[in-house]
Design a protein around this motif. Structure first.
Motif, short mmCIF file in Angstrom:
data_model
loop_
_atom_site.label_atom_id
_atom_site.label_comp_id
_atom_site.label_asym_id
_atom_site.label_seq_id
_atom_site.Cartn_x
_atom_site.Cartn_y
_atom_site.Cartn_z
N ILE A 228 1.05 -1.14 0.09
CA ILE A 228 0.28 -0.45 0.16
C ILE A 228 0.99 1.12 -0.25
N ARG A 229 0.37 1.71 -1.12
CA ARG A 229 2.14 3.12 -1.19
C ARG A 229 1.49 4.09 0.13
N SER A 230 0.14 4.20 0.63
CA SER A 230 -0.39 5.79 0.90
C SER A 230 0.11 5.14 2.78
N ALA A 231 0.49 6.21 3.26
CA ALA A 231 0.93 6.42 4.90
C ALA A 231 -0.31 6.06 6.08
N SER A 232 -1.58 6.78 5.72
CA SER A 232 -3.03 6.38 6.19
C SER A 232 -3.27 5.22 6.44
N GLY A 233 -3.23 4.89 4.72
CA GLY A 233 -3.76 3.33 4.12
C GLY A 233 -2.55 2.18 5.24
N ARG A 234 -1.51 2.24 4.93
CA ARG A 234 -0.90 1.25 5.78
C ARG A 234 -1.11 1.44 7.37
N ALA A 237 -4.66 -0.14 7.77
CA ALA A 237 -4.46 -1.90 7.30
C ALA A 237 -4.13 -2.49 9.22
N PHE A 238 -3.10 -1.47 9.68
CA PHE A 238 -2.62 -2.33 10.35
C PHE A 238 -3.12 -2.48 12.19
N ASN A 239 -3.61 -1.20 12.23
CA ASN A 239 -4.94 -0.74 12.75
C ASN A 239 -6.46 -1.90 13.05
N THR A 240 -6.63 -2.71 12.11
CA THR A 240 -7.49 -3.09 11.80
C THR A 240 -7.59 -4.66 11.94
N CYS A 241 -5.86 -4.88 11.94
CA CYS A 241 -5.51 -6.54 12.42
C CYS A 241 -4.71 -6.03 13.76
#
Length: 314
Positions: A228-234, A237-241
């Motif tokens: 994932i290119r965007s830092a916010s997207g990453r 995703a990490f918060n979800t898991c």
């Protein structure tokens, strides 16, 4: 014959920390408080997930079952534990001990498998986001949860009778405050190597196999997130898991230590405190982990509270 049968099915004495009455009094207050908070926290998660339309997704369907498991897990043993800690009577009937052992093993097995199911849900959400609702359709979710419950119960049906059928030669004192498998195995007056080997094999299937599946799933998830290119997207995703990974670490760390070496008596006090941890602390922390790190659950709680106040005003 009748005398032998009566002796075999006579009540057990749960020693716990009976040699340290001061510690028992402290534990009674701590465990009672933790149990009440566990009931409140997990019941809140179930109600919020069921009542808020925004949370009627596969993730919260599984989370509801996790909270139901935690409620059942603690309620299968904590009331008896509080009774024993709060008075001089330290006994539990043979039938009560058998039921406690069955529920403890069964519900623990279900939780191992349910955490693996939740890892698969996160894998699909991160690695196949466009097909998430197609793959995780309600029928599959119900099937996966049913499989987890069925395998957990089957595992307990296999392990409980093996543990209870071990000859005890009149020994009734369990060096624990619960009818837990390692403590009951230590009571046996015969060589338990064959039984421990059987239990180890079953534990590999019910404990280590789901853990390996979780680790592989998160291997794919990490690889997908790093793309994932965007830092916010990453970060999203990490918060979800993150919540799920925290719960997995708390639960599996204790289970593996206790049940992959069932007859080990190197530190019985350590085993007692570990049992308290995954029987009390983990079910208590699970609702906090999922609410404090989860904006959707906090938003749902605010909506329900706001709705309740508006109804009260009317």
């Amino acid at each position: 014959m009748d005398t032998a049968n009566d002796s075999a099915h006579s009540p057990f004495i749960l020693l716990g920390f009976s040699d340290r009455p001061g510690l028992e009094k402290v534990l009674f207050v701590i465990i009672l408080t933790a149990y009440i908070l566990t009931l409140v926290g997990n019941t809140t998660i179930i109600l919020v997930s069921r009542l808020d339309p925004h949370l009627r997704t596969p993730m919260y369907f599984f989370l509801t079952h996790l909270s139901l498991l935690d409620l059942s897990f603690t309620s299968s043993s904590i009331p008896q534990l509080l009774y024993n800690l709060g008075g001089q009577d330290k006994t539990i009937s043979y039938a009560g001990c058998a039921v406690q052992l069955f529920l403890f093993l069964g519900l623990g097995g279900v939780e191992c498998l349910l955490l693996a199911v939740m890892a698969y849900d996160r894998f699909v959400a991160i690695c196949r986001p466009l097909h998430y609702m197609v793959i995780m359709h309600p029928r599959l979710c119900v099937g996966l949860v049913s499989l987890a419950w069925g395998c957990g119960v089957a595992n307990s049906l296999a392990m409980s009778p093996v543990t209870l059928s071990l000859p005890r030669c009149g020994h009734r004192k369990v060096d624990h405050f619960l009818c837990e498998m390692p403590a009951l195995i230590r009571m046996a007056c015969v060589n338990t190597a064959a039984v421990e080997g059987t239990i180890f094999v079953l534990a590999v299937g019910i404990v280590l196999s789901p853990l390996m599946f979780i680790l592989v799933s998160y291997g794919y998830i990490v690889r997908a997130v790093l793309k994932i290119r965007s830092a916010s997207g990453r970060q999203k995703a990490f918060n979800t898991c993150g919540s799920h990974l925290t719960v997995v670490s708390l639960f599996y760390g204790n289970i593996i230590y206790m049940y992959m070496q069932p007859g080990n008596s190197s530190s019985q006090d350590q085993g007692k405190f570990l049992t308290l941890f995954y029987n009390i602390v983990t079910p208590l922390l699970n609702p906090l982990i999922y609410t404090l790190r989860n904006k959707e659950v906090k938003g749902a709680l605010r909506r329900l509270l706001r709705g309740g106040r508006e109804v009260g005003k009317e």
